[in-house]
Design a protein around this motif. Structure first.
Motif, PDB file in Angstrom:
ATOM      1  N   THR A  16       3.141  10.308  10.509  1.00  0.00           N
ATOM      2  CA  THR A  16       3.026  10.169   9.050  1.00  0.00           C
ATOM      3  C   THR A  16       2.252   9.013   8.568  1.00  0.00           C
ATOM      4  O   THR A  16       2.194   8.178   9.288  1.00  0.00           O
ATOM      5  CB  THR A  16       4.407  10.240   8.498  1.00  0.00           C
ATOM      6  OG1 THR A  16       5.104   9.074   8.883  1.00  0.00           O
ATOM      7  CG2 THR A  16       5.151  11.467   9.107  1.00  0.00           C
ATOM      8  N   PHE A  17       1.876   8.852   7.187  1.00  0.00           N
ATOM      9  CA  PHE A  17       1.295   7.746   6.472  1.00  0.00           C
ATOM     10  C   PHE A  17       2.224   6.553   6.816  1.00  0.00           C
ATOM     11  O   PHE A  17       1.855   5.371   7.280  1.00  0.00           O
ATOM     12  CB  PHE A  17       1.009   7.906   5.158  1.00  0.00           C
ATOM     13  CG  PHE A  17       0.860   6.623   4.336  1.00  0.00           C
ATOM     14  CD1 PHE A  17      -0.370   6.196   4.731  1.00  0.00           C
ATOM     15  CD2 PHE A  17       1.767   6.175   3.501  1.00  0.00           C
ATOM     16  CE1 PHE A  17      -0.479   4.698   3.914  1.00  0.00           C
ATOM     17  CE2 PHE A  17       1.494   5.171   2.832  1.00  0.00           C
ATOM     18  CZ  PHE A  17       0.347   4.324   2.846  1.00  0.00           C
ATOM     19  N   GLY A  18       3.508   6.615   6.570  1.00  0.00           N
ATOM     20  CA  GLY A  18       4.296   5.364   6.649  1.00  0.00           C
ATOM     21  C   GLY A  18       4.584   4.923   7.824  1.00  0.00           C
ATOM     22  O   GLY A  18       4.673   3.880   8.169  1.00  0.00           O
ATOM     23  N   SER A  19       4.594   6.031   8.930  1.00  0.00           N
ATOM     24  CA  SER A  19       4.813   5.722  10.430  1.00  0.00           C
ATOM     25  C   SER A  19       3.552   4.858  11.030  1.00  0.00           C
ATOM     26  O   SER A  19       3.676   3.719  11.467  1.00  0.00           O
ATOM     27  CB  SER A  19       5.155   6.707  11.333  1.00  0.00           C
ATOM     28  OG  SER A  19       5.111   6.281  12.622  1.00  0.00           O
ATOM     29  N   TYR A  20       2.451   5.383  10.509  1.00  0.00           N
ATOM     30  CA  TYR A  20       1.134   4.732  10.890  1.00  0.00           C
ATOM     31  C   TYR A  20       1.018   3.343  10.128  1.00  0.00           C
ATOM     32  O   TYR A  20       0.437   2.262  11.059  1.00  0.00           O
ATOM     33  CB  TYR A  20      -0.155   5.682  10.424  1.00  0.00           C
ATOM     34  CG  TYR A  20      -1.306   5.009  10.620  1.00  0.00           C
ATOM     35  CD1 TYR A  20      -2.144   5.156  11.989  1.00  0.00           C
ATOM     36  CD2 TYR A  20      -1.999   3.955   9.747  1.00  0.00           C
ATOM     37  CE1 TYR A  20      -3.454   4.640  12.245  1.00  0.00           C
ATOM     38  CE2 TYR A  20      -3.417   3.514   9.935  1.00  0.00           C
ATOM     39  CZ  TYR A  20      -3.762   3.786  11.303  1.00  0.00           C
ATOM     40  OH  TYR A  20      -5.004   3.199  11.735  1.00  0.00           O
ATOM     41  N   LEU A  21       1.504   3.133   9.026  1.00  0.00           N
ATOM     42  CA  LEU A  21       1.485   1.881   8.447  1.00  0.00           C
ATOM     43  C   LEU A  21       2.366   0.820   9.191  1.00  0.00           C
ATOM     44  O   LEU A  21       1.794  -0.165   9.083  1.00  0.00           O
ATOM     45  CB  LEU A  21       1.445   2.037   6.985  1.00  0.00           C
ATOM     46  CG  LEU A  21       1.361   0.731   6.192  1.00  0.00           C
ATOM     47  CD1 LEU A  21       0.144   0.035   5.997  1.00  0.00           C
ATOM     48  CD2 LEU A  21       1.667   0.943   4.524  1.00  0.00           C
ATOM     49  N   GLN A  22       3.442   1.329   9.211  1.00  0.00           N
ATOM     50  CA  GLN A  22       4.496   0.307   9.920  1.00  0.00           C
ATOM     51  C   GLN A  22       3.883   0.118  11.261  1.00  0.00           C
ATOM     52  O   GLN A  22       3.753  -1.326  11.504  1.00  0.00           O
ATOM     53  CB  GLN A  22       5.794   1.152  10.232  1.00  0.00           C
ATOM     54  CG  GLN A  22       6.775   1.352   9.177  1.00  0.00           C
ATOM     55  CD  GLN A  22       8.027   1.705   9.506  1.00  0.00           C
ATOM     56  OE1 GLN A  22       8.195   2.219  10.374  1.00  0.00           O
ATOM     57  NE2 GLN A  22       9.152   1.261   8.470  1.00  0.00           N
ATOM     58  N   ILE A  50       0.947  -1.047  -0.069  1.00  0.00           N
ATOM     59  CA  ILE A  50       0.112   0.108   0.146  1.00  0.00           C
ATOM     60  C   ILE A  50       0.773   1.344  -0.155  1.00  0.00           C
ATOM     61  O   ILE A  50       1.683   1.432   0.808  1.00  0.00           O
ATOM     62  CB  ILE A  50      -0.956   0.054   1.242  1.00  0.00           C
ATOM     63  CG1 ILE A  50      -1.711  -1.193   1.317  1.00  0.00           C
ATOM     64  CG2 ILE A  50      -1.855   1.252   1.057  1.00  0.00           C
ATOM     65  CD1 ILE A  50      -2.617  -1.452   2.464  1.00  0.00           C
ATOM     66  N   ARG A  51       0.604   2.023  -0.891  1.00  0.00           N
ATOM     67  CA  ARG A  51       1.386   3.347  -0.929  1.00  0.00           C
ATOM     68  C   ARG A  51       0.455   4.507  -0.875  1.00  0.00           C
ATOM     69  O   ARG A  51      -0.990   4.412  -1.099  1.00  0.00           O
ATOM     70  CB  ARG A  51       1.994   3.590  -2.281  1.00  0.00           C
ATOM     71  CG  ARG A  51       3.246   2.440  -2.425  1.00  0.00           C
ATOM     72  CD  ARG A  51       3.467   2.211  -3.989  1.00  0.00           C
ATOM     73  NE  ARG A  51       2.247   1.701  -4.805  1.00  0.00           N
ATOM     74  CZ  ARG A  51       2.189   1.387  -6.072  1.00  0.00           C
ATOM     75  NH1 ARG A  51       3.472   1.376  -6.542  1.00  0.00           N
ATOM     76  NH2 ARG A  51       1.363   0.965  -6.391  1.00  0.00           N
ATOM     77  N   LEU A  52       0.972   5.600  -0.454  1.00  0.00           N
ATOM     78  CA  LEU A  52      -0.151   6.902  -0.373  1.00  0.00           C
ATOM     79  C   LEU A  52      -1.113   7.074  -1.555  1.00  0.00           C
ATOM     80  O   LEU A  52      -2.012   7.537  -1.393  1.00  0.00           O
ATOM     81  CB  LEU A  52       0.650   8.256   0.300  1.00  0.00           C
ATOM     82  CG  LEU A  52      -0.073   9.293   0.625  1.00  0.00           C
ATOM     83  CD1 LEU A  52      -1.052   8.751   1.779  1.00  0.00           C
ATOM     84  CD2 LEU A  52       0.751  10.408   1.199  1.00  0.00           C
ATOM     85  N   ARG A  53      -0.117   6.955  -2.633  1.00  0.00           N
ATOM     86  CA  ARG A  53      -1.072   7.397  -3.782  1.00  0.00           C
ATOM     87  C   ARG A  53      -2.236   6.257  -4.162  1.00  0.00           C
ATOM     88  O   ARG A  53      -3.024   6.534  -4.830  1.00  0.00           O
ATOM     89  CB  ARG A  53      -0.141   7.454  -4.961  1.00  0.00           C
ATOM     90  CG  ARG A  53       0.609   5.956  -5.560  1.00  0.00           C
ATOM     91  CD  ARG A  53       1.421   6.215  -6.648  1.00  0.00           C
ATOM     92  NE  ARG A  53       2.191   5.265  -7.168  1.00  0.00           N
ATOM     93  CZ  ARG A  53       3.521   5.082  -6.799  1.00  0.00           C
ATOM     94  NH1 ARG A  53       4.029   5.992  -6.047  1.00  0.00           N
ATOM     95  NH2 ARG A  53       4.268   3.924  -7.219  1.00  0.00           N
ATOM     96  N   ASP A  54      -2.012   5.155  -3.541  1.00  0.00           N
ATOM     97  CA  ASP A  54      -3.343   4.167  -3.646  1.00  0.00           C
ATOM     98  C   ASP A  54      -4.266   4.654  -2.957  1.00  0.00           C
ATOM     99  O   ASP A  54      -5.491   4.326  -3.316  1.00  0.00           O
ATOM    100  CB  ASP A  54      -2.670   2.612  -3.102  1.00  0.00           C
ATOM    101  CG  ASP A  54      -1.554   2.183  -3.858  1.00  0.00           C
ATOM    102  OD1 ASP A  54      -1.392   2.484  -5.183  1.00  0.00           O
ATOM    103  OD2 ASP A  54      -0.635   1.435  -3.146  1.00  0.00           O
ATOM    104  N   GLU A  57      -2.524  13.285  -2.418  1.00  0.00           N
ATOM    105  CA  GLU A  57      -1.682  12.717  -1.658  1.00  0.00           C
ATOM    106  C   GLU A  57      -1.182  13.781  -0.471  1.00  0.00           C
ATOM    107  O   GLU A  57      -1.159  13.331   0.884  1.00  0.00           O
ATOM    108  CB  GLU A  57      -0.450  12.461  -2.398  1.00  0.00           C
ATOM    109  CG  GLU A  57      -0.677  11.058  -3.180  1.00  0.00           C
ATOM    110  CD  GLU A  57       0.815  10.657  -3.772  1.00  0.00           C
ATOM    111  OE1 GLU A  57       1.870  10.232  -3.133  1.00  0.00           O
ATOM    112  OE2 GLU A  57       0.668  10.369  -5.109  1.00  0.00           O
ATOM    113  N   LYS A  58      -1.274  15.076  -0.859  1.00  0.00           N
ATOM    114  CA  LYS A  58      -0.621  15.960  -0.013  1.00  0.00           C
ATOM    115  C   LYS A  58      -1.542  16.006   1.215  1.00  0.00           C
ATOM    116  O   LYS A  58      -1.240  16.258   2.381  1.00  0.00           O
ATOM    117  CB  LYS A  58      -0.403  17.280  -0.502  1.00  0.00           C
ATOM    118  CG  LYS A  58       0.223  18.324   0.081  1.00  0.00           C
ATOM    119  CD  LYS A  58       0.524  19.771  -0.600  1.00  0.00           C
ATOM    120  CE  LYS A  58       1.118  20.766   0.305  1.00  0.00           C
ATOM    121  NZ  LYS A  58       1.364  22.117  -0.673  1.00  0.00           N
TER     122      LYS A  58
END
Length: 290
Positions: free
Chosen positions: A229-235, A202-206, A215-216
């Motif tokens: 951040t999105f990445g931290s939340y997903l992790q 899953i990427r933010l653009r998805d 995305e912004k």
């Protein structure tokens, strides 16, 4: 999440004339998934972890407040089993229908009275706000100190503070609701999508394709609603899911890594240790050694 739900009854906590109980506790992995017959305001004072509410899993951090209606099951979990280093500290303020009636004589606005009634009758979902101004934290600390002191006039002071807590939370909730629902898509829908597709790449653009946001703007929403951040939340979400699987299944670590979206087991090990402070094998061992 656990299938069994325990019921916490008000007479166990509210065995005083105030019909109010306030505490400050360090969460652990022993507390059961539970519902209760009282309304509960839960404030995250220190640390990070996860809040399981119904079918939702929400990463939590300092400044987040949850209002749990009667009958809604939930439990907090720390982000790491090493509680001495990374404790998750929660202030809890709980009261039953009797105090709700008392508060309704203090609170003048009918909309806020109705809000309390909806919480009491389980006619609304849980409430989640972020304490940007530290007002709620100050109220929780004062409530905790006053309930421990119980000096002359404490009942008046406590009821006034609880009323302020209810009104302040309601104001923040209404403000957040208007901002969040200014678009037809709900940010909660994005979080539910992540929860249900955690095994996928899953990427933010998805997420642009399942929402009406760029995305912004999605990036800003993640910071606003989760504090990450999105990445931290997903992790953190992937690692929380892996923790549940390590406790509840016999799957090997490489399969669990794949089930939560990691294609490289070494990366999974590195992220797991960074977030929990231990390895997947040691984490599982801590739950199976008894």
């Amino acid at each position: 999440m656990q299938s069994a739900i325990e019921l916490f009854k008000s007479e166990f906590f509210l065995n005083n004339n105030l019909k109010l109980y306030v505490n400050r506790c360090s969460e652990n992995f022993d507390a059961p998934f539970h519902a209760h017959d009282f309304v509960e305001y839960c404030y995250v004072a220190e640390g990070k972890g996860f809040h399981h509410i119904g079918e939702d899993v929400i990463p939590v951090h300092k400044g987040m407040l949850f209002v749990i209606p009667i009958g809604i099951p939930h439990v907090f979990r720390p982000s790491s089993p090493n509680l001495s280093v990374t404790p998750l500290i929660i202030y809890n303020c709980l009261f039953n229908a009797e105090l709700t009636s008392t508060l309704s004589t203090i609170i003048q606005e009918q909309a806020i009275r109705d809000h309390l009634k909806h919480l009491e009758l389980n006619e609304m979902p849980y409430v989640h706000v972020v304490d940007h101004t530290q007002q709620i934290e100050e109220m929780m600390i004062r409530l905790y100190k006053e309930s421990s002191l119980l000096d002359a006039g404490s009942s008046t002071m406590l009821y006034t503070l609880v009323s302020q807590l209810v009104v302040t939370t309601y104001r923040q909730y209404q403000q957040d609701y208007k901002q969040t629902h200014s678009n037809t898509d709900d940010f909660e829908h994005v979080l539910r999508y992540l929860n249900h597709h955690i095994h996928e790449r899953i990427r933010l653009r998805d997420l642009v394709h399942i929402s009406s946001w760029s995305e912004k703007h999605l990036g800003r929403l993640f910071l606003k609603h989760t504090g990450q951040t999105f990445g931290s939340y997903l992790q953190h979400l992937r690692i929380q899911k892996s923790c549940e699987l390590l406790k509840s299944s016999q799957h090997n670590v490489s399969l669990i890594a794949e089930l939560v979206g990691y294609r490289d087991v070494d990366t999974f090990h590195a992220v797991f240790k960074k977030i929990t402070g231990t390895t997947p094998h040691m984490y599982r061992k801590s739950y199976t050694s008894d």
